[in-house]
Design an enzyme around this catalytic site. Structure first.
Site, PDB file in Angstrom:
ATOM      1  N   HIS A 132       0.791  -1.376  -0.036  1.00  0.00           N
ATOM      2  CA  HIS A 132      -0.059  -0.119  -0.044  1.00  0.00           C
ATOM      3  C   HIS A 132       0.748   1.118   0.010  1.00  0.00           C
ATOM      4  O   HIS A 132       0.659   2.068   0.833  1.00  0.00           O
ATOM      5  CB  HIS A 132      -0.922   0.220   1.271  1.00  0.00           C
ATOM      6  CG  HIS A 132      -1.861  -0.763   1.181  1.00  0.00           C
ATOM      7  ND1 HIS A 132      -2.920  -1.058   2.017  1.00  0.00           N
ATOM      8  CD2 HIS A 132      -2.120  -2.198   0.410  1.00  0.00           C
ATOM      9  CE1 HIS A 132      -3.780  -2.202   1.610  1.00  0.00           C
ATOM     10  NE2 HIS A 132      -3.189  -3.016   0.826  1.00  0.00           N
ATOM     11  N   TYR A 178     -12.128  10.901   3.664  1.00  0.00           N
ATOM     12  CA  TYR A 178     -12.727   9.834   2.710  1.00  0.00           C
ATOM     13  C   TYR A 178     -13.037   8.736   3.737  1.00  0.00           C
ATOM     14  O   TYR A 178     -13.367   7.697   2.844  1.00  0.00           O
ATOM     15  CB  TYR A 178     -12.034   9.728   1.484  1.00  0.00           C
ATOM     16  CG  TYR A 178     -12.139  10.902   0.670  1.00  0.00           C
ATOM     17  CD1 TYR A 178     -13.178  11.049  -0.350  1.00  0.00           C
ATOM     18  CD2 TYR A 178     -11.311  11.955   0.742  1.00  0.00           C
ATOM     19  CE1 TYR A 178     -13.478  12.316  -1.074  1.00  0.00           C
ATOM     20  CE2 TYR A 178     -11.290  13.282   0.214  1.00  0.00           C
ATOM     21  CZ  TYR A 178     -12.401  13.230  -0.719  1.00  0.00           C
ATOM     22  OH  TYR A 178     -12.522  14.461  -1.259  1.00  0.00           O
ATOM     23  N   TYR A 230     -10.862  -9.625   4.622  1.00  0.00           N
ATOM     24  CA  TYR A 230     -10.380 -10.625   3.591  1.00  0.00           C
ATOM     25  C   TYR A 230     -10.552 -11.988   4.217  1.00  0.00           C
ATOM     26  O   TYR A 230     -11.129 -12.918   3.402  1.00  0.00           O
ATOM     27  CB  TYR A 230      -8.962 -10.585   3.080  1.00  0.00           C
ATOM     28  CG  TYR A 230      -8.637  -9.416   2.186  1.00  0.00           C
ATOM     29  CD1 TYR A 230      -8.872  -9.454   0.917  1.00  0.00           C
ATOM     30  CD2 TYR A 230      -7.986  -8.266   2.717  1.00  0.00           C
ATOM     31  CE1 TYR A 230      -8.581  -8.492   0.196  1.00  0.00           C
ATOM     32  CE2 TYR A 230      -7.771  -7.275   2.144  1.00  0.00           C
ATOM     33  CZ  TYR A 230      -7.887  -7.269   0.783  1.00  0.00           C
ATOM     34  OH  TYR A 230      -7.415  -6.278  -0.075  1.00  0.00           O
TER      35      TYR A 230
END
Length: 396
Positions: free
Chosen positions: A171, A276, A287
């Site tokens: 990331h 956001y 996951y």
């Protein structure tokens, strides 16, 4: 000298890319036009970004830490990159991460005058992020000039390095845009840790906005705000991992595509100082367990996405199209998909997505980058061990 953590076999390291001209699909039908797919370069190892110099030469990044200059049928590897941390195999990488390397590249809009190219990469550290942790890394932004003989980088300047460097090795973001106001904006992912995305004292999980020669833009939203340890370089926050970034040249709006967890990939219109939501607000699930993440899909003070891919498509590469060859696509937003090996033509009207067309499913591989070339045609890079550069051309 490049500083890689290489795990690839010797044969992989010796791969040489080659310029080709090969029709992959002779005719693909879109809703409004027909086009064909032509491969231009083969043998690239996980290409991440491409761009053009004013004289037509193409510049390509490969994630293992190679910067290529393509001039006709000749491909030169440019020397002089800063140290780059690269991790080849997810199974053997620290904390399971395998996304490090040389990432985005953008040729400065005024390159003809200043000669700068800007690029992002994973900057290596050794026990300098978390106490006692080896191989801590962070997203960095640098700029350089290409030597006159086209063999190396000169005047290298590292403009920004994420501090503290952290684990795990995933990331990083990271895309770059120039708003045209003397600043440069690029994305940093949450580095797989989640919490920094809501921490304004930490740059991870944010859009970073700097002056073009480095340093936080003085009109950034958190400059001088109490408490005094807020990061002045942060432009927006609450992001997970943004790997598509584009500016609409008509109105200057900044758009980005963001990886969700399992499901919930997002398209945002990025605005100064906005939150956001990640990880308190999420549109996908864990996951392994399938459990919900955060407090829900909305919260006070959180700017909602413009569009949601409910099922994961893994976004990377984003471009507004304005060109003559595909006149029917004028003003459309083109978004790439790694997981589904697709790209999406998105019709935008008054800041909203009014129509989406899915194209290229499984035809050329994992789409990592999308750019409009100087000829007005559309170019793709595929993120594969044997990746390539492709172009789509209209069929009259």
């Amino acid at each position: 000298m490049l500083a890689f953590l290489l795990i690839a076999p010797a044969a992989e390291a010796q791969r040489e890319p080659r310029v080709v001209s090969r029709v992959i699909e002779n005719e693909v039908n879109s809703e409004v036009l027909r086009f064909r797919i032509v491969q231009l370069v083969e043998g690239l190892e996980h290409p991440w970004a491409l761009g053009w110099l004013p004289d037509g030469r193409m510049v390509v990044t490969e994630r293992p830490g190679r910067l290529l200059l393509i001039d006709g049928n000749r491909i030169n590897r440019l020397e002089g990159l800063p140290p780059i941390h690269y991790q080849q195999d997810q199974r053997t990488a620290p904390q399971g991460g395998s996304q490090a390397g040389l990432l985005d590249l953008v040729v400065h809009p005024d390159y003809a005058t200043n000669g700068w190219i800007y690029f992002t990469y994973s900057s290596p550290g050794d026990a300098d992020g978390v106490a006692g942790v080896r191989h801590a890394t962070g997203t960095a932004l640098a700029r350089a000039r290409i030597s006159q003989d086209g063999t190396r980088l000169e005047n290298m300047e590292v403009l920004y390095t994420m501090m503290p460097r952290t684990q795990p090795g995933r990331h990083y973001g990271s895309r770059i845009v120039f708003p045209g106001d003397g600043t440069v904006i690029f994305s940093i992912g949450d580095r797989g840790m989640r919490y920094p995305s809501q921490d304004l004292t930490h740059p991870a999980g944010s859009m970073i906005r700097l002056l073009e020669d480095g340093g936080a833009a003085p009109d950034n939203p958190f400059v001088g705000m109490a408490p005094g340890n807020l990061r002045p370089e942060i432009f927006s926050y609450g992001h997970r991992n943004n790997q598509g970034l584009a500016i609409n040249p008509v109105n200057g709006e900044i758009w980005t595509t963001e990886h969700g967890p399992r499901g919930g990939d997002l398209l945002h219109r990025v605005q100064k100082g906005h939150n956001y939501g990640w990880p308190q607000v999420a549109y996908g699930v864990e996951y392994t367990t399938g459990e919900k993440i955060g407090i829900g899909r909305q919260a006070p003070g959180v700017t909602p996405p413009v569009y949601i891919w409910e099922e994961s498509m893994a976004p990377s590469g984003l471009a507004f199209y304005f060109g003559e060859p595909f006149a029917q696509w004028q003003g459309n937003l083109l978004a790439g998909s790694l997981l589904r090996q697709e790209f999406y033509r998105m019709v935008i009207h008054q800041g909203q997505v009014t129509h989406v067309e899915t194209l290229l499913t499984g035809k050329i591989g994992r789409i990592r980058d999308i750019r409009t070339g100087p000829d007005g045609l559309i170019y793709f890079a595929t993120d594969e061990g044997q990746g390539g550069i492709y172009r789509i051309e209209p069929v009259r």
